[in-house]
Scaffold this motif. Structure first.
Motif: not given
Length: 252
Positions: A233-237
């Motif tokens: 799972e990856l998101m921008p900061t």
């Protein structure tokens, strides 16, 4: 021998970036999509290690015929990247267009499972392979207007988890990537059918970009074959889960 990777939805966004990155990394890539001219442009730029192949994820017959339709030397697909998918509309469920729902299910779910089923037996027979699906944080975190799009990505998530169970004991890996806010693609333009509204989605943010997704795919593929990354799972900061919503002042 260079590994053969099949990337769906390679005419734009994530799929295009993934195809470009993997050719650069020394793979042979079958780039699929509906827009032939864009596939031909990729082939012209990337050379003989990219094979353009027109494929509509709504075409069950075309998907079933795919292995036999590939040229000799391209049929033993080592890696399937199930990238093709879309969202349509942001209306609440009670106001949504049922045709949009059907299109999302057909592309994000039906086409994806049909293509996986077509290519998986060859991977198992050769005792090597990798299936990577492009899911979404929408599978985990609901939001207003997400309804069927989020449900399709929840299906993707559970499908890949169950594939791992079915593949236990053979060297075929399965990975689900779940990005959050991503710019630099046609996703919001297609969903909102309004370029100005699509641009507004990313105003004041620094979202993930297709190159970030391609980098993640490249890393997952680079690991030793006994290492399986189940999910990322990856998101921008600039993004985080929003918490629970509460409606106030409702009538009894």
């Amino acid at each position: 021998m260079k590994q053969i990777v099949l990337v769906t939805g390679a005419t734009a966004g994530f799929g295009k970036a993934i195809a470009e990155r993997l050719v650069h990394d020394g793979y042979r890539v079958i780039a699929t999509g509906r827009r032939q001219e864009r596939l031909d442009d990729l082939a012209a730029r990337l050379g003989p290690d990219l094979l353009p192949f027109r494929l509509d994820m709504d075409d069950a017959a075309g998907i079933a015929a795919l292995p036999a339709s590939l040229p000799e030397g391209w049929r033993d697909v080592d890696v399937l990247i199930n990238n093709a998918g879309l969202a349509l509309g942001m209306e609440k469920a009670q106001a949504a267009d049922i045709a949009n729902w059907q299109t999302m299910i057909s592309t994000n779910v039906t086409g994806m499972v049909e293509l996986t089923r077509v290519l998986l037996p060859g991977m198992v027979a050769r005792d090597r392979g990798h299936v990577i699906t492009l899911g979404s944080t929408a599978a985990i975190y609901p939001y207003t207007g997400g309804n069927v799009y989020g449900a399709t990505k929840a299906f993707v998530r559970q499908f890949t988890r169950n594939l791992r169970c079915d593949l236990l004991g053979c060297n075929v890996r399965v990975t689900n990537l779940e990005p959050g806010l991503c710019g630099g693609s046609e996703f919001s333009n297609v969903r909102l059918r309004d370029d100005a509204k699509a641009a507004a989605v990313y105003e004041g943010t620094k979202p993930l970009l297709p190159a970030d997704i391609a980098e993640t795919v490249a890393w997952v593929l680079s690991l030793p074959r006994h290492v399986n990354i189940n999910e990322i799972e990856l998101m921008p900061t600039c993004q985080a889960a929003g918490g629970l919503a509460v409606a106030r002042g409702m009538k009894d």
